[in-house]
Design a protein around this motif. Structure first.
Motif, PDB file in Angstrom:
ATOM      1  N   SER A 106       6.918   3.558  11.317  1.00  0.00           N
ATOM      2  CA  SER A 106       6.886   3.002   9.969  1.00  0.00           C
ATOM      3  C   SER A 106       5.460   2.836   9.456  1.00  0.00           C
ATOM      4  CB  SER A 106       7.600   1.649   9.931  1.00  0.00           C
ATOM      5  OG  SER A 106       8.989   1.796  10.074  1.00  0.00           O
ATOM      6  N   VAL A 107       4.598   2.259  10.285  1.00  0.00           N
ATOM      7  CA  VAL A 107       3.221   2.031   9.853  1.00  0.00           C
ATOM      8  C   VAL A 107       2.509   3.361   9.612  1.00  0.00           C
ATOM      9  CG1 VAL A 107       0.979   1.096  10.527  1.00  0.00           C
ATOM     10  CG2 VAL A 107       3.047  -0.228  10.955  1.00  0.00           C
ATOM     11  N   GLN A 108       2.657   4.271  10.560  1.00  0.00           N
ATOM     12  CA  GLN A 108       1.985   5.561  10.442  1.00  0.00           C
ATOM     13  C   GLN A 108       2.533   6.384   9.270  1.00  0.00           C
ATOM     14  OE1 GLN A 108      -0.572   6.837  12.070  1.00  0.00           O
ATOM     15  NE2 GLN A 108      -0.319   9.019  12.502  1.00  0.00           N
ATOM     16  N   GLY A 109       3.854   6.516   9.223  1.00  0.00           N
ATOM     17  CA  GLY A 109       4.452   7.433   8.274  1.00  0.00           C
ATOM     18  C   GLY A 109       4.838   6.813   6.949  1.00  0.00           C
ATOM     19  N   SER A 110       5.612   5.724   6.991  1.00  0.00           N
ATOM     20  CA  SER A 110       6.119   5.135   5.757  1.00  0.00           C
ATOM     21  C   SER A 110       5.050   4.378   4.981  1.00  0.00           C
ATOM     22  CB  SER A 110       7.285   4.191   6.065  1.00  0.00           C
ATOM     23  OG  SER A 110       8.387   4.905   6.562  1.00  0.00           O
ATOM     24  N   LEU A 111       4.046   3.865   5.672  1.00  0.00           N
ATOM     25  CA  LEU A 111       3.004   3.097   4.995  1.00  0.00           C
ATOM     26  C   LEU A 111       1.735   3.925   4.795  1.00  0.00           C
ATOM     27  CD1 LEU A 111       3.467  -0.398   6.700  1.00  0.00           C
ATOM     28  CD2 LEU A 111       4.225   0.320   4.432  1.00  0.00           C
ATOM     29  N   ALA A 112       1.016   4.207   5.867  1.00  0.00           N
ATOM     30  CA  ALA A 112      -0.289   4.858   5.725  1.00  0.00           C
ATOM     31  C   ALA A 112      -0.165   6.276   5.160  1.00  0.00           C
ATOM     32  CB  ALA A 112      -1.018   4.870   7.068  1.00  0.00           C
ATOM     33  N   MET A 113       0.695   7.100   5.753  1.00  0.00           N
ATOM     34  CA  MET A 113       0.825   8.478   5.279  1.00  0.00           C
ATOM     35  C   MET A 113       1.454   8.535   3.893  1.00  0.00           C
ATOM     36  SD  MET A 113       1.917  10.451   8.807  1.00  0.00           S
ATOM     37  CE  MET A 113       1.932  12.081   8.053  1.00  0.00           C
ATOM     38  N   SER A 114       2.423   7.658   3.638  1.00  0.00           N
ATOM     39  CA  SER A 114       3.028   7.639   2.304  1.00  0.00           C
ATOM     40  C   SER A 114       2.007   7.277   1.232  1.00  0.00           C
ATOM     41  CB  SER A 114       4.204   6.661   2.256  1.00  0.00           C
ATOM     42  OG  SER A 114       5.338   7.194   2.878  1.00  0.00           O
ATOM     43  N   ALA A 115       1.125   6.338   1.553  1.00  0.00           N
ATOM     44  CA  ALA A 115       0.100   5.971   0.574  1.00  0.00           C
ATOM     45  C   ALA A 115      -0.761   7.174   0.199  1.00  0.00           C
ATOM     46  CB  ALA A 115      -0.772   4.839   1.134  1.00  0.00           C
ATOM     47  N   ILE A 116      -1.139   7.947   1.194  1.00  0.00           N
ATOM     48  CA  ILE A 116      -1.978   9.123   0.931  1.00  0.00           C
ATOM     49  C   ILE A 116      -1.165  10.196   0.205  1.00  0.00           C
ATOM     50  CG2 ILE A 116      -3.347  10.947   2.019  1.00  0.00           C
ATOM     51  CD1 ILE A 116      -3.851   8.929   4.335  1.00  0.00           C
ATOM     52  N   ALA A 117       0.078  10.418   0.653  1.00  0.00           N
ATOM     53  CA  ALA A 117       0.904  11.455   0.036  1.00  0.00           C
ATOM     54  C   ALA A 117       1.259  11.131  -1.409  1.00  0.00           C
ATOM     55  CB  ALA A 117       2.180  11.647   0.856  1.00  0.00           C
ATOM     56  N   LYS A 118       1.531   9.858  -1.701  1.00  0.00           N
ATOM     57  CA  LYS A 118       1.932   9.462  -3.047  1.00  0.00           C
ATOM     58  C   LYS A 118       0.753   9.318  -3.993  1.00  0.00           C
ATOM     59  CE  LYS A 118       5.968   6.661  -1.599  1.00  0.00           C
ATOM     60  NZ  LYS A 118       7.041   7.143  -2.470  1.00  0.00           N
ATOM     61  N   TRP A 119      -0.358   8.790  -3.492  1.00  0.00           N
ATOM     62  CA  TRP A 119      -1.420   8.334  -4.380  1.00  0.00           C
ATOM     63  C   TRP A 119      -2.774   8.983  -4.123  1.00  0.00           C
ATOM     64  CZ3 TRP A 119       1.244   6.117  -7.931  1.00  0.00           C
ATOM     65  CH2 TRP A 119       2.378   5.360  -7.620  1.00  0.00           C
ATOM     66  N   GLY A 120      -2.853   9.837  -3.113  1.00  0.00           N
ATOM     67  CA  GLY A 120      -4.138  10.430  -2.762  1.00  0.00           C
ATOM     68  C   GLY A 120      -4.461  11.696  -3.543  1.00  0.00           C
ATOM     69  N   SER A 121      -5.702  12.100  -3.448  1.00  0.00           N
ATOM     70  CA  SER A 121      -6.146  13.359  -4.055  1.00  0.00           C
ATOM     71  C   SER A 121      -5.759  14.518  -3.149  1.00  0.00           C
ATOM     72  CB  SER A 121      -7.668  13.333  -4.228  1.00  0.00           C
ATOM     73  OG  SER A 121      -8.306  13.350  -2.955  1.00  0.00           O
ATOM     74  N   PRO A 122      -5.750  15.753  -3.676  1.00  0.00           N
ATOM     75  CA  PRO A 122      -5.482  16.898  -2.805  1.00  0.00           C
ATOM     76  C   PRO A 122      -6.422  16.961  -1.609  1.00  0.00           C
ATOM     77  CG  PRO A 122      -5.353  17.556  -5.107  1.00  0.00           C
ATOM     78  CD  PRO A 122      -5.879  16.144  -5.095  1.00  0.00           C
ATOM     79  N   GLU A 123      -7.673  16.617  -1.824  1.00  0.00           N
ATOM     80  CA  GLU A 123      -8.648  16.644  -0.724  1.00  0.00           C
ATOM     81  C   GLU A 123      -8.319  15.589   0.327  1.00  0.00           C
ATOM     82  OE1 GLU A 123     -10.124  18.507  -4.299  1.00  0.00           O
ATOM     83  OE2 GLU A 123      -9.441  16.419  -3.963  1.00  0.00           O
ATOM     84  N   GLN A 124      -7.927  14.405  -0.099  1.00  0.00           N
ATOM     85  CA  GLN A 124      -7.558  13.355   0.853  1.00  0.00           C
ATOM     86  C   GLN A 124      -6.321  13.743   1.662  1.00  0.00           C
ATOM     87  OE1 GLN A 124      -7.223  10.211  -2.029  1.00  0.00           O
ATOM     88  NE2 GLN A 124      -9.250   9.370  -1.587  1.00  0.00           N
ATOM     89  N   LYS A 125      -5.356  14.354   0.997  1.00  0.00           N
ATOM     90  CA  LYS A 125      -4.150  14.789   1.705  1.00  0.00           C
ATOM     91  C   LYS A 125      -4.483  15.843   2.758  1.00  0.00           C
ATOM     92  CE  LYS A 125      -1.308  13.975  -2.395  1.00  0.00           C
ATOM     93  NZ  LYS A 125      -0.433  14.588  -3.422  1.00  0.00           N
ATOM     94  N   GLU A 126      -5.315  16.800   2.389  1.00  0.00           N
ATOM     95  CA  GLU A 126      -5.675  17.861   3.332  1.00  0.00           C
ATOM     96  C   GLU A 126      -6.485  17.311   4.500  1.00  0.00           C
ATOM     97  OE1 GLU A 126      -4.773  20.859   3.591  1.00  0.00           O
ATOM     98  OE2 GLU A 126      -3.938  21.412   1.645  1.00  0.00           O
ATOM     99  N   ARG A 127      -7.316  16.329   4.220  1.00  0.00           N
ATOM    100  CA  ARG A 127      -8.170  15.782   5.271  1.00  0.00           C
ATOM    101  C   ARG A 127      -7.378  14.990   6.298  1.00  0.00           C
ATOM    102  NH1 ARG A 127     -13.068  11.258   4.764  1.00  0.00           N
ATOM    103  NH2 ARG A 127     -13.536  11.190   7.014  1.00  0.00           N
ATOM    104  N   TRP A 128      -6.411  14.164   5.825  1.00  0.00           N
ATOM    105  CA  TRP A 128      -5.795  13.190   6.714  1.00  0.00           C
ATOM    106  C   TRP A 128      -4.381  13.533   7.174  1.00  0.00           C
ATOM    107  CZ3 TRP A 128      -9.066  10.051   8.822  1.00  0.00           C
ATOM    108  CH2 TRP A 128     -10.187   9.610   8.116  1.00  0.00           C
ATOM    109  N   LEU A 129      -3.541  14.045   6.298  1.00  0.00           N
ATOM    110  CA  LEU A 129      -2.118  14.136   6.619  1.00  0.00           C
ATOM    111  C   LEU A 129      -1.776  15.065   7.783  1.00  0.00           C
ATOM    112  CD1 LEU A 129      -0.443  13.940   3.083  1.00  0.00           C
ATOM    113  CD2 LEU A 129      -0.630  12.145   4.820  1.00  0.00           C
TER     114      LEU A 129
END
Length: 396
Positions: A106-129
């Motif tokens: 939940s913390v990894q996927g539903s919270l941290a990754m969801s925050a990046i996937a929903k609200w991040g820039s394309p560069e942030q998504k590519e860097r972290w996800l």
């Protein structure tokens, strides 16, 4: 439910739920079975020892990545893009082993990754996800503060602009994975409203300290986090999130997983009650032959079955794109409350042995106390439902 066997019929393994198999797709059942096998092999055999030793088994993180459950509801970036019901079944099977591992997902996927996937820039998504999906990188979600997790609008953590950078000061509490994370999604008040920041945990001024005196979630990691003049560049901001809508959208993803997850401990506790009551003999006959015992088991089975059907209904609504926050609150409030009551009742069926690690019941019960609090207390979810039904906001 099938009719009870005759007195002469051979005993069969207890069926704990209604005939629901046909309600799931082959893909959903495949996810369930794969996660069930992973749990049986890697989590259940060590769950009691890890709980006793306060041990977070970090070597399982990569395995969860290979299994595909980290951010499994996200499309692209190495994520599985699975449906909501598949994700729910995965949460249920993980938590049947131990709540700590559904919490990790939940913390990894539903919270941290969801925050990046929903609200991040394309560069942030590519860097972290991609690395987070594989388990090579761990994230945390720093929202809750020491003075009240239920009132994020009163956030004291503040980020100010300093040239081209942001400087963050404040404190967070009960941050899952804070001390093992590589990146923290930190929510802070700014002059523009609440914003989210991606803060590598090695950044000077970021400190996470484990909370070690827990009597619940002992195989998990929760932390106090301090941000002391923690400086991050302008591109650390999640560009699409302003206000509390950003973190709340992620909390709803985690709450949805809980609706399913807590049914795992409920099922395992119920299974222990049925099996033990058949084996244990008192006053010359099996404990299961007493009316009061059967009343307890029947009531628990009904509540478990209702919870499973509720979770499935909510999952279908989510897959169809029609799920509301109030509906998630109904699921979280009911299923956590009933699962905890099942664990408590099973303890009475087991008698004194129920407080030992011969059975998983006390461990599940203790863990469920945390789940009852995080991602919204019973009181908060009751008020969300109440506002939806009455049109009146009763929050302070």
């Amino acid at each position: 439910m099938s009719a009870p066997p005759s007195a002469s019929a051979p005993a069969k393994a207890p069926a704990l739920d209604l005939d629901v198999e046909h309600l799931f797709t082959a893909e959903e059942l495949n996810w369930r079975d794969r996660v069930r096998q992973f749990t049986a092999r890697h989590i259940t055999p060590v769950a009691d020892a890890d709980f006793e030793d306060r041990h977070f088994r970090s070597e399982l993180v990569r395995g969860l990545g290979e299994l595909g459950v980290l951010g499994m509801h996200i499309e692209g970036y190495g994520c599985a893009g699975a449906g909501a019901v598949s994700y729910g079944l995965a949460c249920m099977e993980l938590e049947a082993g131990d709540t700590s591992w559904r919490t990790f997902v939940s913390v990894q996927g539903s919270l941290a990754m969801s925050a990046i996937a929903k609200w991040g820039s394309p560069e942030q998504k590519e860097r972290w996800l991609p690395d987070m999906a594989s388990g090579r990188t761990v994230g945390c979600f720093a929202l809750t503060e020491p003075d009240g997790g239920s009132d994020p609008a009163a956030m004291r953590t503040f980020a100010r602009r300093d040239g081209g950078d942001w400087v963050i000061n404040g404190a967070k509490r009960w941050i899952g994975l804070g001390s093992v994370a590589d990146v923290a999604v930190v929510w802070a008040a700014t002059e523009e409203g609440v914003r989210g920041f991606l803060v590598p945990t090695g950044t000077p001024g970021f400190t996470a300290r484990d909370i070690t005196n827990k009597l619940s979630l002992r195989a998990s990691v929760q932390c106090d986090v301090v941000l002391d003049d923690c400086r991050v560049p302008a591109d650390a901001v999640l560009p699409l999130a302003t206000g509390l809508r950003g973190p709340f959208s992620c909390l709803n993803e985690a709450r949805y997983g809980i609706v399913w997850g807590v049914l795992g401990p409920a099922r395992e506790c119920l299974r222990a009650a049925v099996e033990r009551s058949r084996d244990r003999r008192v006053f010359g006959k099996p404990l299961a032959a007493f009316q009061l015992t059967q009343q307890k088991i029947a009531d628990m089975a009904v509540e478990y079955q209702k919870g499973l059907l509720l979770a499935l209904h909510i999952g279908r609504l989510k897959d169809a794109g029609g799920l509301t926050p109030a509906q998630i609150s109904v699921g979280k409030l009911n299923n956590v409350r009933e699962s905890l009551e099942i664990a408590r009742t099973v303890r009475t069926v087991l008698g004194g042995d129920g407080v030992t690690s011969d059975f998983p019941v006390m461990r599940h019960m203790a863990n469920l106390e945390s789940v009852r609090t995080y991602e919204g207390t019973d009181e908060v979810h009751a008020l969300v439902i109440g506002q939806t039904l009455t049109g009146h906001r009763a929050f302070a």
